[in-house]
Write a protein that holds these residues in place. Structure first.
Motif, PDB file in Angstrom:
ATOM      1  N   PRO A  93     -60.296 -27.242-121.298  1.00 51.63           N
ATOM      2  CA  PRO A  93     -59.900 -26.265-120.269  1.00 51.63           C
ATOM      3  C   PRO A  93     -58.466 -26.550-119.795  1.00 51.63           C
ATOM      4  O   PRO A  93     -57.966 -27.665-119.924  1.00 51.63           O
ATOM      5  CB  PRO A  93     -60.901 -26.510-119.139  1.00 51.63           C
ATOM      6  N   ASP A  94     -57.850 -25.551-119.224  1.00 50.41           N
ATOM      7  CA  ASP A  94     -56.484 -25.745-118.724  1.00 50.41           C
ATOM      8  C   ASP A  94     -56.497 -26.664-117.498  1.00 50.41           C
ATOM      9  O   ASP A  94     -57.530 -26.900-116.874  1.00 50.41           O
ATOM     10  CB  ASP A  94     -55.811 -24.403-118.407  1.00 50.41           C
ATOM     11  N   ASP A  95     -55.327 -27.195-117.156  1.00 51.24           N
ATOM     12  CA  ASP A  95     -55.206 -28.167-116.062  1.00 51.24           C
ATOM     13  C   ASP A  95     -55.687 -27.617-114.722  1.00 51.24           C
ATOM     14  O   ASP A  95     -56.292 -28.340-113.931  1.00 51.24           O
ATOM     15  CB  ASP A  95     -53.754 -28.658-115.942  1.00 51.24           C
ATOM     16  N   ALA A  96     -55.442 -26.330-114.464  1.00 51.09           N
ATOM     17  CA  ALA A  96     -55.868 -25.736-113.188  1.00 51.09           C
ATOM     18  C   ALA A  96     -57.394 -25.702-113.087  1.00 51.09           C
ATOM     19  O   ALA A  96     -57.963 -26.000-112.027  1.00 51.09           O
ATOM     20  CB  ALA A  96     -55.297 -24.330-113.043  1.00 51.09           C
ATOM     21  N   THR A  97     -58.078 -25.373-114.177  1.00 54.84           N
ATOM     22  CA  THR A  97     -59.542 -25.336-114.184  1.00 54.84           C
ATOM     23  C   THR A  97     -60.108 -26.739-113.999  1.00 54.84           C
ATOM     24  O   THR A  97     -61.076 -26.944-113.250  1.00 54.84           O
ATOM     25  CB  THR A  97     -60.066 -24.719-115.497  1.00 54.84           C
ATOM     26  N   ILE A  98     -59.493 -27.713-114.650  1.00 57.59           N
ATOM     27  CA  ILE A  98     -59.932 -29.104-114.503  1.00 57.59           C
ATOM     28  C   ILE A  98     -59.762 -29.557-113.053  1.00 57.59           C
ATOM     29  O   ILE A  98     -60.673 -30.135-112.456  1.00 57.59           O
ATOM     30  CB  ILE A  98     -59.164 -30.031-115.471  1.00 57.59           C
ATOM     31  N   ALA A  99     -58.610 -29.272-112.476  1.00 56.14           N
ATOM     32  CA  ALA A  99     -58.344 -29.668-111.091  1.00 56.14           C
ATOM     33  C   ALA A  99     -59.339 -29.009-110.128  1.00 56.14           C
ATOM     34  O   ALA A  99     -59.852 -29.657-109.205  1.00 56.14           O
ATOM     35  CB  ALA A  99     -56.908 -29.319-110.708  1.00 56.14           C
ATOM     36  N   GLU A 100     -59.634 -27.725-110.342  1.00 52.82           N
ATOM     37  CA  GLU A 100     -60.573 -27.014-109.472  1.00 52.82           C
ATOM     38  C   GLU A 100     -61.992 -27.583-109.608  1.00 52.82           C
ATOM     39  O   GLU A 100     -62.696 -27.765-108.610  1.00 52.82           O
ATOM     40  CB  GLU A 100     -60.578 -25.519-109.794  1.00 52.82           C
ATOM     41  N   ARG A 102     -62.813 -30.658-110.558  1.00 52.99           N
ATOM     42  CA  ARG A 102     -62.819 -31.995-109.944  1.00 52.99           C
ATOM     43  C   ARG A 102     -62.878 -31.885-108.418  1.00 52.99           C
ATOM     44  O   ARG A 102     -63.590 -32.635-107.764  1.00 52.99           O
ATOM     45  CB  ARG A 102     -61.605 -32.796-110.415  1.00 52.99           C
ATOM     46  N   ARG A 103     -62.162 -30.921-107.845  1.00 55.18           N
ATOM     47  CA  ARG A 103     -62.191 -30.710-106.397  1.00 55.18           C
ATOM     48  C   ARG A 103     -63.573 -30.223-105.958  1.00 55.18           C
ATOM     49  O   ARG A 103     -64.151 -30.738-104.999  1.00 55.18           O
ATOM     50  CB  ARG A 103     -61.118 -29.691-105.988  1.00 55.18           C
ATOM     51  N   LEU A 104     -64.115 -29.260-106.691  1.00 53.27           N
ATOM     52  CA  LEU A 104     -65.414 -28.671-106.355  1.00 53.27           C
ATOM     53  C   LEU A 104     -66.525 -29.725-106.311  1.00 53.27           C
ATOM     54  O   LEU A 104     -67.375 -29.708-105.418  1.00 53.27           O
ATOM     55  CB  LEU A 104     -65.768 -27.586-107.381  1.00 53.27           C
ATOM     56  N   TYR A 105     -66.509 -30.667-107.234  1.00 55.94           N
ATOM     57  CA  TYR A 105     -67.549 -31.680-107.317  1.00 55.94           C
ATOM     58  C   TYR A 105     -67.145 -33.017-106.710  1.00 55.94           C
ATOM     59  O   TYR A 105     -67.889 -33.994-106.785  1.00 55.94           O
ATOM     60  CB  TYR A 105     -67.994 -31.889-108.767  1.00 55.94           C
ATOM     61  N   GLY A 106     -65.982 -33.075-106.091  1.00 56.86           N
ATOM     62  CA  GLY A 106     -65.546 -34.301-105.427  1.00 56.86           C
ATOM     63  C   GLY A 106     -65.284 -35.449-106.386  1.00 56.86           C
ATOM     64  O   GLY A 106     -65.603 -36.598-106.090  1.00 56.86           O
ATOM     65  N   LEU A 107     -64.709 -35.151-107.528  1.00 56.78           N
ATOM     66  CA  LEU A 107     -64.435 -36.171-108.548  1.00 56.78           C
ATOM     67  C   LEU A 107     -63.013 -36.683-108.362  1.00 56.78           C
ATOM     68  O   LEU A 107     -62.063 -36.133-108.900  1.00 56.78           O
ATOM     69  CB  LEU A 107     -64.611 -35.572-109.952  1.00 56.78           C
ATOM     70  N   THR A 177     -69.134 -25.305-116.268  1.00 62.90           N
ATOM     71  CA  THR A 177     -68.259 -26.223-115.553  1.00 62.90           C
ATOM     72  C   THR A 177     -68.183 -27.605-116.196  1.00 62.90           C
ATOM     73  O   THR A 177     -67.284 -28.384-115.896  1.00 62.90           O
ATOM     74  CB  THR A 177     -68.701 -26.409-114.076  1.00 62.90           C
ATOM     75  N   LEU A 178     -69.109 -27.935-117.089  1.00 61.80           N
ATOM     76  CA  LEU A 178     -69.123 -29.268-117.687  1.00 61.80           C
ATOM     77  C   LEU A 178     -67.872 -29.603-118.502  1.00 61.80           C
ATOM     78  O   LEU A 178     -67.332 -30.709-118.370  1.00 61.80           O
ATOM     79  CB  LEU A 178     -70.372 -29.484-118.535  1.00 61.80           C
ATOM     80  N   PRO A 179     -67.348 -28.710-119.331  1.00 61.81           N
ATOM     81  CA  PRO A 179     -66.141 -29.073-120.084  1.00 61.81           C
ATOM     82  C   PRO A 179     -64.939 -29.383-119.185  1.00 61.81           C
ATOM     83  O   PRO A 179     -64.116 -30.228-119.514  1.00 61.81           O
ATOM     84  CB  PRO A 179     -65.852 -27.851-120.942  1.00 61.81           C
ATOM     85  N   ALA A 180     -64.863 -28.737-118.047  1.00 66.42           N
ATOM     86  CA  ALA A 180     -63.738 -28.966-117.140  1.00 66.42           C
ATOM     87  C   ALA A 180     -63.866 -30.292-116.410  1.00 66.42           C
ATOM     88  O   ALA A 180     -62.889 -30.801-115.875  1.00 66.42           O
ATOM     89  CB  ALA A 180     -63.614 -27.825-116.132  1.00 66.42           C
ATOM     90  N   GLY A 181     -65.036 -30.879-116.402  1.00 73.21           N
ATOM     91  CA  GLY A 181     -65.241 -32.163-115.749  1.00 73.21           C
ATOM     92  C   GLY A 181     -64.751 -33.325-116.584  1.00 73.21           C
ATOM     93  O   GLY A 181     -64.533 -34.413-116.078  1.00 73.21           O
ATOM     94  N   ARG A 182     -64.565 -33.091-117.866  1.00 73.63           N
ATOM     95  CA  ARG A 182     -64.084 -34.188-118.708  1.00 73.63           C
ATOM     96  C   ARG A 182     -62.572 -34.258-118.640  1.00 73.63           C
ATOM     97  O   ARG A 182     -61.899 -33.268-118.345  1.00 73.63           O
ATOM     98  CB  ARG A 182     -64.567 -34.006-120.148  1.00 73.63           C
ATOM     99  N   THR A 183     -62.029 -35.405-118.914  1.00 73.65           N
ATOM    100  CA  THR A 183     -60.577 -35.561-118.887  1.00 73.65           C
ATOM    101  C   THR A 183     -60.096 -36.252-120.138  1.00 73.65           C
ATOM    102  O   THR A 183     -60.864 -36.789-120.890  1.00 73.65           O
ATOM    103  CB  THR A 183     -60.136 -36.363-117.665  1.00 73.65           C
TER     104      THR A 183
END
Length: 183
Positions: A93-100, A102-107, A177-183
């Motif tokens: 996913p793009d950086d904005a989706t990853i950041a959102e 991570r924020r949504l789930y408190g990561l 949302t799972l793919p965006a949780g990975r980094t």
């Protein structure tokens, strides 16, 4: 009359070429995780399906070996076809989706993720205990369906080894949302 729906297909159609997929024989190797009646039903229907099918698909070499050793099925009758993964995991996913996400789930720090039902064979309890032994301090994210009794067992261990701040349960979260949780 047709057989019970407990069977993958009715044996009335044995003359029709058929294929059965066997994911594992875990109930034979960890019987303590299954009720006796369930093990007997699984064993009967899996054995019968392997014997009656024209071809058997196993999802791993280990499953193929188990089918061969436990049920005496000729390995030439068994094809290994590894399981795939949802296409959403093929692209980062793009950086904005990853950041959102991570924020949504408190990561806000590194984490380890475990996806699956809470049950002994899935090893979430061992993951919690292993987390305590790490020199780093990542979080453990457990993504799973709700199961209150299993949750109580793991919560007891989390409290006992003082990891309440490092283990998060994510329930009912969309697969997307799972793919965006990975980094």
């Amino acid at each position: 009359p047709p057989r019970s729906t407990l069977f993958p297909y009715t044996t009335l159609f044995r003359s029709i070429p058929s294929v059965v997929t066997i994911h594992d024989l875990i109930f034979r190797h960890f019987p303590e995780n299954y009720r006796t009646v369930d093990r007997r039903i699984y064993d009967y229907k899996f054995r019968r399906a392997c014997l009656d099918a024209t071809r058997v698909i196993a999802i791993s070499e280990k499953t193929k070996a188990d089918i061969t050793s436990d049920y005496g099925i000729d390995p030439e009758k068994i094809d290994v076809v590894y399981q795939g993964c949802d296409t959403i995991f093929r692209h980062r996913p793009d950086d904005a989706t990853i950041a959102e996400t991570r924020r949504l789930y408190g990561l806000d720090r590194p984490y380890i993720i475990s996806v699956g039902t809470l049950e002994p064979r899935k090893n979430q309890l061992q993951a919690v205990e292993g987390l305590a032994a790490l020199s780093l301090d990542p979080e453990l994210l457990v993504v799973r369906p709700r199961d209150a009794s299993a949750r109580r067992v793991i919560d007891t261990v989390i409290t006992r080894i003082r990891l309440t701040e490092r283990v998060k349960f994510l329930e009912g979260k969309p697969l997307a949302t799972l793919p965006a949780g990975r980094t």
